[in-house]
Every structure is written in C-alpha cells, then in structure tokens.
Scaffold this active site. Structure first.
Site, mmCIF file in Angstrom:
data_model
loop_
_atom_site.group_PDB
_atom_site.id
_atom_site.type_symbol
_atom_site.label_atom_id
_atom_site.label_comp_id
_atom_site.label_asym_id
_atom_site.label_seq_id
_atom_site.Cartn_x
_atom_site.Cartn_y
_atom_site.Cartn_z
ATOM 1 N N THR A 1 -2.358 -16.945 -9.962
ATOM 2 C CA THR A 1 -1.897 -18.265 -9.546
ATOM 3 C C THR A 1 -0.806 -18.690 -10.508
ATOM 4 O OG1 THR A 1 -2.494 -20.538 -8.993
ATOM 5 C CG2 THR A 1 -3.805 -19.483 -10.730
ATOM 6 N N GLU A 2 0.347 -19.116 -9.962
ATOM 7 C CA GLU A 2 1.551 -19.204 -10.793
ATOM 8 C C GLU A 2 1.498 -20.305 -11.843
ATOM 9 O OE1 GLU A 2 1.462 -19.199 -7.440
ATOM 10 O OE2 GLU A 2 2.897 -20.606 -6.571
ATOM 11 N N ASN A 3 0.518 -21.214 -11.748
ATOM 12 C CA ASN A 3 0.408 -22.195 -12.824
ATOM 13 C C ASN A 3 -0.215 -21.604 -14.096
ATOM 14 O OD1 ASN A 3 -1.868 -22.187 -11.003
ATOM 15 N ND2 ASN A 3 -2.718 -23.867 -12.188
#
Lengths: 218, 236
Positions: A52-54
């Site tokens: 997840t890119e966060n």
C-alpha cells in the site's frame, strides 16, 4: 439490467478471474474499488504480498472495529491490519518500490482504456472539477504489469474500451490486460484482443460494446 | 548538553511568520500533527503555503487551518476525499491556490530537498497534462520529466517516540511523509507521544536521526482526526 445480470461476470468474479493471472509470490498493489476484491480470491497454494503506497508491505484484511489501530491505514485511508512479515516505510521508499520497478502487478479501476494501452483514470478534465491524482501516475509508469478491472461500459452504456481516451491520460501505453464483466481483453501491438469470454457472452456482443476494433480469441 | 525539548506546542510554533512555507506530515488522518496545527491556528500566521498529501478532513486539523483562511496555497497530490469540504469550497470560489503533484513525485521532491539534490528526472507524468511545460530528457531510450526539489521554512511532524537530541521513531503507517519532511525544512518541529531519555531509543531503531530535528514537544495523549470528526468537533 435484469438481462445483463443473468450473464457475464459480477464484481467478485471479475476480481477472481484477475487473481488467477497473478503468479505465486508476487508483490501486488490493488487500487480502490473492484481491484480491492482481488485479495479475497487468491488461488489455492499461492501467496501475494500486498503493497500500500502510504508505506507498508504485508497489508492484511480490515480489522474488527474494536481491534483497529488508528495509525494503520491503507492508501484508500481505510483501516487495515499487518500480516506476519509486514514492513513499514516512508513515502520515498514506498514510491521507490513503485517507480523503481520492484512491484510486480498493479490492478486498477479506470474510466477509459485505449487500444494502445493508454489509461485515463484520474480526471474527467471537466471545468471546475478539483484535480486529484494521488499515486496513479507513479503506479502506471513504474509497476511491471498494469491490469485493469472495469465494467465494459459506463452506467449510460458508453464504451470504456476506446480507440483514443477522451479524458486526460494517467499514462500512455501502460496497460497489458483488462478484466471486464464481459471478457478478458489483452492490449496487443494490433490493438485489443479477446482472450476469454465470460459465460453466456458472445464475441459479437463484446465487439458491439467496445469503442475500438477488437480481435476475437485465438 | 543538547536538549531540543520545548515546553508547549504554542511556544514551538510561535516564530512561524506570515508568508511561511510549512510542510505538514501525515497521510489523511494517520500521522497528522493535530496539536501543532491547532497551535498554528491559535498563533494566527497567515498567507501560508502548506505542503501535505491532502487538504484535511472535517473542520479540524489541516482543514481547520485552511478554513481559518491562513493558507494561500496548497501543494498536494489528492486535495479531496470523502470527508474534505473546506478546501473544495474555497478552491471552487477561487480563494485558494493549488499545485497538484503526483504522490511519489511529491515525496521525492521533498526527499531531494533534504538530500541537497536540486532536481531529478522521473517517468511519472510523461505523456500527461501534468508534464506540460516541464523539461524532459531521454535516458536509455525512455523519456523522463524533470522535477525540482521542494523545500520549506518549517515542518510540523508527529512521531511516536523522541529523545532530547531529536531522534525519532514512528507508529506503523503514521510514518508516511514525516521522515522526509524532517529533512527538507529549515526548522523542524516535532510533537511526540513519548519523550524518553537519550539512550532509551536503540540507535539501530532510530528512523529519523536527530540532526534533522530542531524542536520536540511532548503531546502524550494526541487527538486523532477521525475521532474528532466522529464526535462532530471543529476547531477553534
């Protein structure tokens, strides 16, 4: 709608079909919406690691409300869990994984995809709309394989698989395969080609609902 | 003996002037330094340029700072969400500027500033409207867009554990932009849930080394944006 509901794939079936094409051990990033459902249909004997890119690898399913951690979210800002072997990292590392070609597969929703692999899924370009891009342009340029899951047409029946995108591009020539409610479609040097038809769907119906030339299976 | 601790969030932000560029850590609600933002609202500095991934939610935290008309310009990747209404309303009325930057480019521009690299080339935005007017160059047969570093005068940061020299650790995905912004601001102001003695953070576990931190203030029971919104709170 009733006639359409009796044939083709539903949301879950589209996600399950896409999951079949992801190899064991892949690092996978799932977009918001139908792509999120892919995680429910991992084929027997395979393991995917979700990015997840966060800032996390090893994202797990949503927690029970009483067990949620307010500091543990996914890129859609929903509460998630961490599986055994998960890792946290800052945003520059996270997008190094994306841009640097370390993520194997990204499954995205879309507004339009063109016969040359162009994708438009971030903005309608309408005057007065507030533009919001997030990580979409990084993902389509950096991830090794870009898969799209989408209904074959819009709610008003307009084709989403088109000759040229009329909406502003997220990235040019990046999509390799499309999973719709009617078919699995590859983007090839010769344009769209049907790989597989959903149950009860004919090639003629897919051809009619596609806004570009499309080749039959085989 | 070095001690970067300050006594209150009010004193921590007291010298932020009108017109300053301020980075605000966090991704949505997670890692958002709500107490420092509210202190900045109390302090009242205006005409600010604020850098964050989003534009806040509800009427607390970053959204409240924007709603209080202290922000001239937002630099962000995703200025709307299901619970953001303050920024969208001002933007539609032409009362706030927006510089839209893809998320990975935003992170790397901030990192580059901290690393002393004035510009870099990225494939992100190639062939899109967001690349218009920007220098492009080919490397190994592929096109890339030049993006400049992104610096700030101040950074407002939230962390989990800090020591008096400014070494920091974070909690889970609340890390997000915070370590990058610590590097890229002239003055980095940190709120920490726990302030521990020097030596209590294992050097192997330090995420942000203290060299990137100027001020640390302990906020031992921080409020969370989602909780405030669920309670229907607004600030001030």
């Amino acid at each position: 709608m009733n006639a359409a509901a009796s044939t083709g794939w539903n949301r879950e079936q589209m996600a399950a079909r896409a999951a079949q094409d992801i190899p064991d051990g892949s690092y996978v990033n799932l977009g918001i919406g139908i792509p999120e459902l892919v995680a429910k249909f991992v084929p027997e004997g395979r393991e995917f690691i979700y990015h997840t890119e966060n800032g996390m690898l090893g994202m797990g399913p949503p927690p029970a409300e009483e067990e949620r951690d307010l500091d543990l979210m996914n890129a859609g800002k929903k509460y998630v869990t961490a599986v055994a072997g998960a890792a946290y990292f800052h945003h520059a590392d996270s997008f190094s994984m994306i841009r640097g070609g370390h993520i194997d597969v990204c499954v995205l929703g879309t507004m339009q995809v063109a016969a040359n692999g162009d994708i438009a899924n971030w903005s309608t370009g309408a005057p007065g709309a507030i533009p919001a891009v997030g990580g979409a342009m990084d993902l389509v340029q950096g991830v090794k394989k870009i898969y799209v899951i989408t209904q074959h047409t819009t709610k008003t029946g307009d084709p989403k698989l088109v000759e040229h995108c009329s909406y502003p591009l997220t990235g040019p020539g990046v999509v390799s395969r499309i999973y719709t409610d009617l078919a699995v479609v590859d983007v090839t040097p010769a344009g769209f080609r049907v790989v597989e038809l959903a149950p009860g769907i004919t090639f003629a119906e897919v051809e009619e609902k596609t806004g570009a030339q499309i080749l039959p299976p085989g | 003996m070095i001690n970067k601790q300050v006594s209150s969030v009010a004193s921590a932000v007291a010298d932020i002037p009108d017109g300053a560029t301020v980075m605000v850590g966090g991704f949505g609600a997670s890692g958002s330094p709500i107490e420092l933002i509210h202190a900045l609202i109390d302090h009242g500095a205006k005409d600010l340029t604020v850098i964050n991934n989003n534009t806040g939610n509800g009427e607390v935290g970053l959204a409240a700072l924007i709603g209080n008309r202290q922000v001239r310009k937002m630099i962000c990747s995703f200025p709307r969400s299901s619970q953001s209404k303050v920024f969208p309303e001002l933007y539609k009325e032409g009362l706030i500027e927006l510089e839209l930057v893809p998320q990975g480019t935003l992170a790397e521009r901030i990192r580059a500033a901290g690393a002393g690299i004035p510009a870099f080339f990225t494939p992100t935005t190639v062939g899109t409207v967001l690349a218009e007017g920007k220098e492009t160059r080919d490397f190994d047969g592929r096109s890339y867009v030049m993006e400049p570093w992104l610096k700030a005068d101040f950074a407002l940061i939230k962390c989990e554990t800090a020591d008096p020299v400014g070494n920091l650790t974070y909690n889970k995905t609340a890390r997000n932009f915070n370590p990058l912004m610590c590097m890229a601001a002239t003055t980095t102001i940190v709120q920490t849930r726990k302030l521990v003695k020097s030596g209590d953070i294992d050097p192997e576990h330090v995420i942000t080394p203290g060299i990137f931190v100027n001020r640390v203030v302990e906020v031992s029971d921080p409020v969370h944006e989602d909780t405030l919104i669920a309670e229907g709170r607004r600030y001030p």
